[in-house]
Design a protein around this motif. Structure first.
Motif, PDB file in Angstrom:
ATOM      1  N   ASN A  24       0.853  -1.182   0.000  1.00  0.00           N
ATOM      2  CA  ASN A  24       0.000   0.000   0.000  1.00  0.00           C
ATOM      3  C   ASN A  24       0.896   1.242   0.000  1.00  0.00           C
ATOM      4  O   ASN A  24       1.722   1.403   0.892  1.00  0.00           O
ATOM      5  N   PRO A  25       0.784   2.096  -1.018  1.00  0.00           N
ATOM      6  CA  PRO A  25       1.694   3.251  -1.076  1.00  0.00           C
ATOM      7  C   PRO A  25       1.640   4.137   0.171  1.00  0.00           C
ATOM      8  O   PRO A  25       2.618   4.789   0.520  1.00  0.00           O
ATOM      9  N   ILE A  44     -10.167   2.392   7.942  1.00  0.00           N
ATOM     10  CA  ILE A  44      -9.070   2.528   6.978  1.00  0.00           C
ATOM     11  C   ILE A  44      -7.977   1.503   7.241  1.00  0.00           C
ATOM     12  O   ILE A  44      -7.284   1.072   6.350  1.00  0.00           O
ATOM     13  N   HIS A  45      -7.852   1.087   8.517  1.00  0.00           N
ATOM     14  CA  HIS A  45      -6.778   0.157   8.848  1.00  0.00           C
ATOM     15  C   HIS A  45      -7.158  -1.306   8.626  1.00  0.00           C
ATOM     16  O   HIS A  45      -6.312  -2.165   8.669  1.00  0.00           O
ATOM     17  N   ALA A  46      -8.459  -1.583   8.500  1.00  0.00           N
ATOM     18  CA  ALA A  46      -8.887  -2.970   8.583  1.00  0.00           C
ATOM     19  C   ALA A  46      -8.410  -3.783   7.388  1.00  0.00           C
ATOM     20  O   ALA A  46      -8.609  -3.411   6.244  1.00  0.00           O
ATOM     21  N   PHE A  47      -7.780  -4.885   7.684  1.00  0.00           N
ATOM     22  CA  PHE A  47      -7.416  -5.811   6.627  1.00  0.00           C
ATOM     23  C   PHE A  47      -8.680  -6.576   6.249  1.00  0.00           C
ATOM     24  O   PHE A  47      -9.712  -6.477   6.899  1.00  0.00           O
ATOM     25  N   SER A  48      -8.558  -7.358   5.198  1.00  0.00           N
ATOM     26  CA  SER A  48      -9.761  -8.032   4.706  1.00  0.00           C
ATOM     27  C   SER A  48     -10.265  -9.091   5.692  1.00  0.00           C
ATOM     28  O   SER A  48      -9.567  -9.512   6.599  1.00  0.00           O
ATOM     29  N   VAL A  99      -2.586   9.065  -4.408  1.00  0.00           N
ATOM     30  CA  VAL A  99      -2.322   9.262  -2.998  1.00  0.00           C
ATOM     31  C   VAL A  99      -1.840  10.691  -2.834  1.00  0.00           C
ATOM     32  O   VAL A  99      -0.942  11.131  -3.542  1.00  0.00           O
TER      33      VAL A  99
END
Lengths: 655, 148
Positions: A161-162, A301-305, A586
């Motif tokens: 993730n950039p 925004i932080h949650a992984f799948s 971004v």
């Protein structure tokens, strides 16, 4: 090949961890001391194999071995080597392995440092470590395997993730994990004390420095996260009360409460059950945090799948709470004879109130964070709890906390006399009230910020006043100069003076938050070349756009000439970065910090690169820089508190 | 006995203060999450309430006024579409055909006036799109990018 080595290492570590659980139980049953040694050997084995496993993944990342799915997902051939390494915590599977690795490093340190001490407790301490480690190893091995392979091997990877390609992102997760894992140490000692039934103060005294260290990493992890949010996310803020931010912040509250309330137990042998409960809660919240972050139950925004990991964490959390509080109830008869609180006006009650406030803050934040889940599950109504809720509930609580920060360290134990109160608080209170009055006359109109600033000056005044008296006393007694006297004081009572310095850091952070929350100004406009935007004392002139090809992305910069009261401050170039694998660009905000305020520029869009039209968002946020400086002061204070001054005692944890 | 009573009273006072804080905060900041069809169905009732509306930005519906800061678009959940008015800077990930969540109130003429737009974030990325341009000449959030 690399994947095989990694996966086999994890399995071998898992076997060691299981042995680490069984060995102490066997020793207890058979009364055979040799099995106790097994607990140590099991930790050592886990340390070796987990280190091997983590090294294998790092090796895979650095060598861009795309046959490993995790590597293919998180690096590309173009990724610089240091970002390949940080790919270790760029996604779920790797970050769980990192967590386990840090955990086992802590366990090995504990096993090594206390190899000849606490003979009764240690086997159980190590067993608790092995239990936690078994859980993480099982998750890594069965539920989220970072060594999964792909075939056919892709030619290039997909890349990190950039947003994570940033220096702060290299440090934020490891700092936070170290804080989380660090809390396992006091928790393991507390559980061991409960298992053995030795509920005196020894487990607290032993783990004191570990707890402070864990607290420090937790604090820094949160601050660096805020810093990253401010500098990289480019929305101009540093804290959004996002569920995952809350997850990282929540363990901090009981940990802070614990740091204070253990002093009451050490001094007065009170609050035993309370302290045990606090450390159980703090530790459980680290697991709960991972559950929130990794399960995807709350969108963030932080949650992984999504994945099976969430349920596993929830089950483990339930197990921890059940067993820990079960043990507490089982040992209830050990807690009967307790001291009584002598007076409401005493340090004990100040610390108690501090605990009540911190736990209340925890409860309100917890409730706000999981309320959408409750509402959805119980009433079927999807709701969200916005940042205003969290600000509304926490601001009064934190202001009360700032007040207690002035009172707690100075008020007498047991029962404060009028004389004691007058001596410690009269002058500081008078001074801060004066400053408050002046501030209210000059420029502060809003009540809450005025209260905040006045309370902050009260804390600073009490600390300065108390330290000045102590320095004068040393001058009289030992004839020392100011700096020698300060050094002697800090060395003789390092926890107190370290703590006071940390309090100063918290005051700075409070100032920064109060200033930037109440007095921010924001403007946005679309500008053609040569047009200007005015905000406060600043004038911002748009000079033009420039596009450039970068190693990993295409970058569009807007150039803005900034003037402050007519003085040129130079060229500012906020940018948008277009990554080939990404749908949307971004943003890269730029800002200029000064002690009084930050100027923050965000390029939010542009049209017709030749015609040079850009949409710009500008914020002026006062005092933000003090939040970061407060972090530095906290770091200094922590160093004073845990520095091993007396060399002969080495890293002995009793301080 | 006196001591116990005092502790109970103190505890109750603290609990009451806390309950008040939580109640007040929730009243201020609790935001109901609705879909465009739910909103259309209860348009009268929902008027004036601060809501969070989620859906997909309808392709071709996004307009940007010349001032560059005013956006009009429609959000749909497949069965109903709600017109949205927004003034400000939308987030980077906001674009047509993608999920978005807006916060705001229903204003006059059934227009939903949004104060915030949140694009759906994710740490998982769409796979590499072959041949996609990487050096745009324009970037207006939501607008189709022009070919160079």
């Amino acid at each position: 090949m690399t994947a095989g080595v990694g996966y086999v290492s994890i399995f071998l570590a898992l076997l060691c961890a299981l042995w680490g659980i069984i060995a102490p139980i066997l020793a207890q049953r058979t009364r055979n001391e040799r099995f106790f040694a097994g607990a140590r050997a099991a930790i050592l084995g886990q340390f070796v194999f987990v280190t091997l496993g983590a090294s294998a993944l790092i090796y895979g990342l650095v060598m861009t071995d795309f046959s490993i799915k995790y590597v293919a997902m998180n690096t590309t051939r173009a990724t610089p080597v240091y970002y390949r390494v940080t790919g270790l915590w760029g996604a779920l599977e790797g970050s769980l392995l990192l967590w386990e690795w840090i955990l086992i490093i802590f366990s090995a340190l504990v096993a090594w440092i206390y190899k000849d001490r606490h003979r009764e407790l240690m086997p159980w301490v190590l067993m608790i470590f092995s239990v936690v480690s078994t859980f993480f190893l099982a998750v890594v091995a069965f539920a989220s395997n970072p060594f999964e392979t792909v075939f056919p091997v892709p030619l290039d990877g997909r890349g990190l993730n950039p947003l994570l390609e940033d220096a702060n992102m290299m440090t934020h997760p490891p700092l936070l994990y170290t804080g989380f894992v660090g809390l396992t140490v006091p928790y393991a000692f507390a559980m061991a004390a409960l298992i053995v039934g030795r509920l005196d103060e020894s487990w607290i005294v032993t783990t004191r420095r570990w707890t402070i260290t864990a607290w420090f990493f937790l604090t820094m992890g949160n601050l660096v996260g805020a810093w990253w949010s401010y500098h990289v996310l480019g929305w101009g803020g540093y804290w959004a009360w996002d569920p995952v931010e809350n997850a990282a912040f929540m363990p901090w509250l009981p940990a802070t409460a614990f740091l204070h309330s253990v002093q009451v137990q050490e001094r007065r042998r009170m609050l035993k059950v309370w302290n045990l409960s606090l450390i159980i809660i703090a530790f459980s919240l680290t697991i709960f945090g991972t559950f929130l972050t990794r399960s995807g139950v709350l969108s963030s925004i932080h949650a992984f799948s999504n994945g099976p990991v969430g349920g596993v964490f929830l089950a483990f959390l339930a197990l921890i709470l059940l067993v820990s509080f079960g043990l507490l109830v089982y040992r209830a008869d050990h807690f009967k004879e307790q001291q009584q609180l002598d007076s409401m006006v005493s340090r004990e009650s100040a610390f108690l109130l501090n605990n009540v406030v911190l736990v209340s803050a925890l409860f309100t934040i917890f409730l706000g964070t999981i309320f959408p889940l409750i509402s959805e599950a119980v009433a079927g109504v999807p709701v969200s709890v916005g940042a205003p809720y969290f600000n509304w509930v926490t601001v009064p609580l934190f202001l009360l906390l700032v007040f207690l920060m002035a009172v707690g360290p100075m008020i007498a134990w047991r029962r404060a006399s009028w004389d004691n109160l007058r001596r410690n608080f009269l002058w500081p209170a008078a001074a801060s009230l004066m400053i408050g009055l002046v501030l209210s006359g000059v420029w502060i109109r809003e009540f809450l910020s005025l209260l905040g600033f006045t309370l902050c000056t009260f804390v600073v005044a009490t600390i300065l006043f108390d330290t000045a008296l102590a320095v004068l006393a040393r001058r009289r007694v030992a004839g020392e100069g100011i700096f020698t006297a300060l050094a002697t004081l800090a060395r003789r009572n390092q926890r107190r003076y370290g703590g006071l310095v940390v309090h100063l850091g918290i005051v700075l952070i409070t100032l920064g938050i109060a200033g930037s929350m109440s007095y921010s100004v924001e403007r946005q406009a679309t500008l053609g070349q040569g047009e200007t935007l005015a905000i406060g004392a600043y004038r911002i002139r748009f000079e033009g756009l420039r596009g450039s090809e970068q190693p990993t992305h295409y970058r569009v910069e807007g150039a803005f000439q900034v003037f402050n009261n007519g003085h040129a401050l130079g060229l500012f170039s906020p940018a948008l970065k277009f990554f080939p694998n990404q749908q949307s660009p971004v943003g890269r905000a730029v800002h200029r910090s000064s002690f009084s305020e930050d100027l923050y520029l965000i390029l939010s869009g542009f049209s017709e690169i030749e015609n040079n039209r850009a949409t710009l968002k500008v914020l002026v946020r006062p005092l933000v820089v003090w939040i970061w400086l407060g972090g530095v002061v906290i770091a200094l204070g922590t160093l004073v508190a845990i520095w091993p001054f007396r060399k002969d005692r080495g890293w002995k944890m009793e301080g | 006995m006196k001591r116990t009573r005092r502790f109970i009273i103190g505890g109750l006072v603290i609990l009451a203060a806390l309950a008040y804080l939580i109640y007040g905060g929730m009243r201020e900041a609790l935001v109901y999450f609705v879909t465009p069809s739910e909103l259309k169905a209860n348009e009268g009732e929902s008027k004036g309430k601060f809501l969070r509306l989620g859906g997909m930005v309808v392709k071709g519906s996004l307009q940007r006024d010349p001032d560059g800061l005013t956006y009009r678009f429609e959000l749909t959940d497949g069965s109903a579409a709600m017109p949205i008015y927004f003034r400000g800077v939308p987030p980077d990930l906001f674009t047509e055909g993608k999920g978005a969540v807006v916060e705001g109130k229903i204003g006059d003429k059934g227009l939903f006036v949004a104060s915030t737009i949140m694009a759906k974030h994710s740490e998982e990325y769409s796979p590499h799109e072959q041949g996609k341009e990487s050096s745009p000449r324009s970037f207006i959030p939501g607008e189709e990018k022009k070919q160079p």
